[in-house]
Design a protein around this motif. Structure first.
Motif, mmCIF file in Angstrom:
data_model
loop_
_atom_site.group_PDB
_atom_site.id
_atom_site.type_symbol
_atom_site.label_atom_id
_atom_site.label_comp_id
_atom_site.label_asym_id
_atom_site.label_seq_id
_atom_site.Cartn_x
_atom_site.Cartn_y
_atom_site.Cartn_z
ATOM 1 N N ILE A 126 -6.419 -4.347 6.303
ATOM 2 C CA ILE A 126 -5.160 -3.879 6.907
ATOM 3 C C ILE A 126 -5.457 -2.355 7.342
ATOM 4 O O ILE A 126 -5.885 -1.532 6.515
ATOM 5 N N LEU A 127 -5.013 -2.072 8.470
ATOM 6 C CA LEU A 127 -5.513 -0.869 9.299
ATOM 7 C C LEU A 127 -4.149 0.059 9.098
ATOM 8 O O LEU A 127 -3.189 0.110 9.304
ATOM 9 N N VAL A 128 -4.802 1.509 8.607
ATOM 10 C CA VAL A 128 -3.777 2.464 8.838
ATOM 11 C C VAL A 128 -4.494 3.632 9.027
ATOM 12 O O VAL A 128 -5.435 3.866 8.537
ATOM 13 N N THR A 134 -8.485 0.925 3.274
ATOM 14 C CA THR A 134 -9.340 1.157 2.047
ATOM 15 C C THR A 134 -10.673 0.731 2.318
ATOM 16 O O THR A 134 -11.123 -0.291 1.817
ATOM 17 N N GLU A 140 -6.359 -6.300 1.330
ATOM 18 C CA GLU A 140 -6.216 -4.952 1.542
ATOM 19 C C GLU A 140 -7.035 -4.167 2.428
ATOM 20 O O GLU A 140 -6.913 -3.396 3.107
ATOM 21 N N THR A 141 -8.253 -4.722 2.229
ATOM 22 C CA THR A 141 -9.308 -3.637 3.021
ATOM 23 C C THR A 141 -9.471 -3.849 4.659
ATOM 24 O O THR A 141 -9.918 -3.332 5.476
ATOM 25 N N SER A 144 -4.430 -7.070 -13.373
ATOM 26 C CA SER A 144 -4.904 -8.364 -13.289
ATOM 27 C C SER A 144 -6.253 -8.543 -13.175
ATOM 28 O O SER A 144 -6.988 -9.517 -13.115
ATOM 29 N N ILE A 145 -7.141 -7.369 -13.304
ATOM 30 C CA ILE A 145 -8.587 -7.394 -13.221
ATOM 31 C C ILE A 145 -9.181 -7.158 -14.611
ATOM 32 O O ILE A 145 -10.324 -6.883 -14.758
ATOM 33 N N ASN A 153 -2.503 -1.285 -7.217
ATOM 34 C CA ASN A 153 -3.902 -1.618 -6.982
ATOM 35 C C ASN A 153 -4.059 -3.027 -7.915
ATOM 36 O O ASN A 153 -5.387 -3.350 -7.896
ATOM 37 N N GLY A 154 -3.183 -3.466 -8.493
ATOM 38 C CA GLY A 154 -3.305 -4.762 -9.183
ATOM 39 C C GLY A 154 -4.219 -4.607 -10.441
ATOM 40 O O GLY A 154 -4.891 -5.614 -10.916
ATOM 41 N N VAL A 178 -16.225 -0.232 -3.109
ATOM 42 C CA VAL A 178 -16.201 0.255 -4.293
ATOM 43 C C VAL A 178 -17.747 0.525 -4.701
ATOM 44 O O VAL A 178 -18.456 -0.496 -4.691
ATOM 45 N N THR A 193 -6.308 -6.578 -3.582
ATOM 46 C CA THR A 193 -6.500 -5.119 -3.640
ATOM 47 C C THR A 193 -8.021 -5.002 -3.471
ATOM 48 O O THR A 193 -9.092 -5.707 -3.946
ATOM 49 N N ARG A 194 -8.188 -3.630 -2.918
ATOM 50 C CA ARG A 194 -9.631 -3.275 -2.836
ATOM 51 C C ARG A 194 -10.566 -3.356 -4.023
ATOM 52 O O ARG A 194 -11.866 -3.702 -3.848
ATOM 53 N N ILE A 195 -9.985 -3.163 -5.007
ATOM 54 C CA ILE A 195 -10.648 -3.403 -6.438
ATOM 55 C C ILE A 195 -10.743 -4.778 -6.730
ATOM 56 O O ILE A 195 -11.329 -5.258 -7.996
ATOM 57 N N GLY A 196 -10.357 -5.598 -5.997
ATOM 58 C CA GLY A 196 -10.291 -7.127 -6.533
ATOM 59 C C GLY A 196 -9.167 -7.428 -7.383
ATOM 60 O O GLY A 196 -9.168 -8.616 -7.815
ATOM 61 N N GLY A 197 -8.147 -6.607 -7.465
ATOM 62 C CA GLY A 197 -6.719 -7.045 -8.106
ATOM 63 C C GLY A 197 -5.915 -7.614 -7.489
ATOM 64 O O GLY A 197 -6.116 -7.930 -6.044
ATOM 65 N N GLU A 240 -8.832 4.215 10.810
ATOM 66 C CA GLU A 240 -9.714 3.869 9.765
ATOM 67 C C GLU A 240 -9.247 2.497 8.798
ATOM 68 O O GLU A 240 -8.319 2.341 8.881
#
Lengths: 331, 390
Positions: free
Chosen positions: A239-241, B10, A236-237, B53-54, B49-50, B14, A311-315, B7
């Motif tokens: 991928i550009l938006v 994300t 996720e980190t 799973s975490i 955000n899943g 963290v 995902t960004r938080i590792g999910g 940018e």
């Protein structure tokens, strides 16, 4: 001047419309013969495609239906490694079309065709009742070198996924125009010849190419995971938006992963050529923001066909194709 | 030209503090803690955000009745369709409502039979439509929680100010604290609630204090970023454990001795009312948006409301006051609620009693393409969310 049903009659008014607007803008030696069909030279393998364009509004920041129809058709040919050569276009005009607007759109088509190196070699016009709408159907022909074989089924374990830039700009542009929201987001509609030519000429063994249009990146990659019988994992980190699109999407509850683009592709490339391919794409026109966003795995058959986002938080988030109608048509 | 302002979607790393929170949520090994979110945007953000799973399997996240579209009873949809089929009438709505099944059909299906439905992005667009077509009677489908009701109040205010007479609203407006009260009094197995951030921005976090303290149920007002949700979940687990410890004198599992002080800081610095912790202080205050509340109170009054699958909940709705009834398209007494498919378990899903995938129709007869119950309709519905990530 306004278009009337007489412009679709096949008589004098039709002739004038074709001469004044279409022939003038698209002029080339094949079209100017004005025969019932275009006779074109060519050998090699032939790629053919067709597409219809019904977008509203007809003109939007960064483009219009004319540029869009050329880009869409050219990009579809490019995604099989073809060199786009010829395009046909069928116009369905509703009564009341403003000929000044039609001229602008046709001019934009001609300019985009020139940019993309294609000739518009045949066309047709019909007029129907209505309120000033324009619909365009195109067909495209391109030629493929014998040694080029790019197909959705060719992804291999360990391949790397590259996306050619940031996501969601076209979708956000169209929605903002319809909602009369002013911002500086512009459509990304663009022909991707330079990116594809650079990869092939640079000796990259491109396995898969896809343009990331309706349904967005997630839909395209989920389909590729299915047809390639593989798992695709995305970071996720990476991928550009753009921040504008991100804010706009957040406001409307849209996910940029499912938003349409008209000038972005994903390339699936062998791992050992990934960095070289990334560099080639970044140096090509419309590819400056390209990034490696994930990889292909074929080791775990239970996961085949899945598209997984880290995902960004590792999910872990499993991504499906776009559900439902999404939003009104955008191309 | 392409926008060069790019940018990393994300990109931000963290923060270390969050790493610790994630670590503790991952390694939690105490008694099962069940937390319910009652906001569709929370449901969607948790999935996106899943988060499940975490975190430890011993922390169970369930989705309550947080999607306004999902809790709209069939009688309301039926009434909308009836109105949309009247000559010279047109229903104006947000897109999500189009596919919600009524007792016989959805608005989308009714369109094929000539029902007139116009989709907009803002209720205020109705005024423009009404002025352009004075011969058409427009009915806005005013569905929502405390967050959207102020916009409908503004709509009525503008209809009055601009003397627009060909617009009415059909309301299905609901309030969340009463729904939580109903859930708790009907045996929902929930240890704590993620209080809805957007609702609290309007109502203030204090609006949830009475129900939280009545059932001694900790609540945490959460934002919508992954970090904001994680910290709120952490705060809730911490407090649930603390309560259990106080009651049973057992060990706490989430807080190891060395982290106890830091964890207590996270818990303390966001304290609000005794049972309601505000983890979204940048947006939510204890008293809320007073101007919005005043607008709502000007035009609307409390009423009983029917929640799909849950039935009548006293005082859990809002309707136009009697003096503004000329703007109402028949919203009172829309209490009937029929299941389209008898196998549908939306009611139990909304109460957190079963997981979406435990419904016999889930993913089989009931999919986002062909929803049997409302939880599958909206992108923020608990079943649709689960379907999209499973």
């Amino acid at each position: 001047m306004k278009i009337t049903l007489a412009h679709g009659s096949g008589g004098k008014a039709t002739g004038e419309l074709i001469d004044e607007i279409f022939a003038k803008a698209f002029d080339n030696e094949i079209l100017s013969q004005m025969e019932d069909s275009a006779v074109i030279a060519g050998s090699k393998k032939i790629a053919m495609t067709t597409d219809s364009f019904v977008v509203t509004p007809l003109e939007f920041p960064g483009g219009d239906i004319g540029r869009l129809c050329i880009c869409g058709t050219v990009n579809d040919l490019l995604m099989r490694g073809a060199e786009p050569k010829y395009i046909t276009c069928g116009f369905i005009l509703q009564e009341g079309v403003d000929t000044e607007q039609l001229k602008r759109i046709v001019k934009s088509m001609a300019e985009t065709a020139k940019e993309a190196g294609v000739q518009i070699v045949a066309g047709d016009t019909k007029v129907v009742e209505g309120t000033g709408g324009i619909f365009i159907n195109t067909a495209g022909v391109g030629f493929i070198d014998e040694n080029v074989d790019i197909s959705a089924k060719k992804s291999q374990d360990g391949d790397v996924i590259i996306v050619s830039g940031n996501l969601g700009d076209h979708h956000a542009t169209i929605l903002a125009s319809r909602m009369e929201i002013e911002n500086s987001i512009v459509s990304d509609n663009a022909p991707l010849n330079d990116i594809v030519h650079s990869l092939i000429a640079g000796g990259i063994d491109v396995h898969v190419l896809r343009d990331v249009t309706r349904g967005g990146l997630a839909t395209v990659l989920k389909e590729l995971a299915g047809s390639g019988k593989c798992t695709i994992e995305l970071d996720e980190t990476a991928i550009l938006v753009s921040s504008q699109v991100k804010d706009f999407a957040g406001l409307l509850g849209l996910d940029p992963l499912y938003m349409g683009n008209e000038g972005k592709l994903v390339a699936i490339i062998p791992e050992n050529q990934a960095n070289q391919a990334l560099e080639l794409i970044r140096q090509a026109e419309y590819g400056e923001d390209a990034a490696i966003i994930g990889c292909v795995k074929k080791s775990d058959m239970d996961e085949a066909g899945k598209l997984i986002l880290r995902t960004r938080i590792g999910g872990r988030r499993n991504l499906d194709i776009l559900q439902g109608e999404g939003l009104p048509r955008i191309c | 030209m392409q926008s060069r302002e790019v940018e990393q979607g994300t990109e931000q790393k963290v923060e270390q503090g969050i790493d610790r929170v994630i670590n503790q949520l991952k390694n939690y090994d105490g008694n099962l803690v069940t937390l319910m979110e009652v906001c569709g945007s929370h449901t969607a953000a948790i999935a996106k955000n899943g988060i499940p799973s975490i975190i430890s399997e011993k922390i169970r996240l369930v989705s309550g009745p947080g999607c306004p579209v999902c809790v709209t009873p069939t009688a309301y949809i039926d009434r909308l369709i009836e109105l949309a089929k009247k000559p010279d009438s047109c229903v104006v709505t947000f897109g999500d409502l189009l596919r919600v099944p009524g007792s016989r059909e959805s608005l989308n299906e009714a369109k094929l039979e000539g029902a007139k439905v116009h989709m907009v992005y803002s209720p205020m667009d109705t005024i423009k439509l009404a002025k352009e077509h004075p011969e058409i009677h427009y009915i806005f489908a005013a569905v929502g929680f405390e967050t959207t009701t102020p916009i409908y109040a503004l709509l009525i205010e503008q209809l009055l100010a601009q003397h627009v007479e060909n617009v009415q609203i059909l309301t299905a407006l609901k309030t969340m604290p009463e729904a939580i009260d109903w859930l708790m009094s009907h045996g929902a197995k929930v240890d704590g609630f993620l209080a809805p951030g957007h609702v609290c921005a309007v109502t203030g976090s204090d609006a949830f204090a009475p129900v939280a303290s009545r059932y001694q149920e900790p609540m945490a007002v959460a934002g919508f970023q992954a970090e904001e949700l994680l910290v709120a979940i952490y705060g809730l687990v911490y407090q649930v454990e603390k309560l259990r410890k106080d009651k049973l004198h057992t060990d706490m599992h989430i807080v190891k001795e060395q982290d106890a002080k830091r964890s207590a800081e996270i818990y303390d610095e966001n304290r609000g009312a005794e049972w309601v912790l505000n983890y979204y202080p940048s947006v939510v205050t204890s008293e809320g948006n007073l101007m919005a509340q005043e607008k709502v109170d000007t035009y609307f009054e409390k009423c009983d409301a029917t929640w799909r699958g849950m039935g009548n909940i006293p005082n859990s709705g809002k309707v136009l006051k009697p003096e503004y009834l000329r703007f109402d398209a028949g919203s009172r007494n829309l209490t009937e609620d029929h299941k389209k498919n008898q196998g549908c378990c939306c009611d139990q899903v909304l109460m957190g009693k079963i997981e979406p995938q435990n419904c016999p129709l889930f993913g089989k007869a009931c999919t986002p393409q062909n929803p049997q119950g409302a939880c599958m309709v909206s992108a923020e519905g608990s079943c649709a969310t689960r379907y999209s990530i499973s």
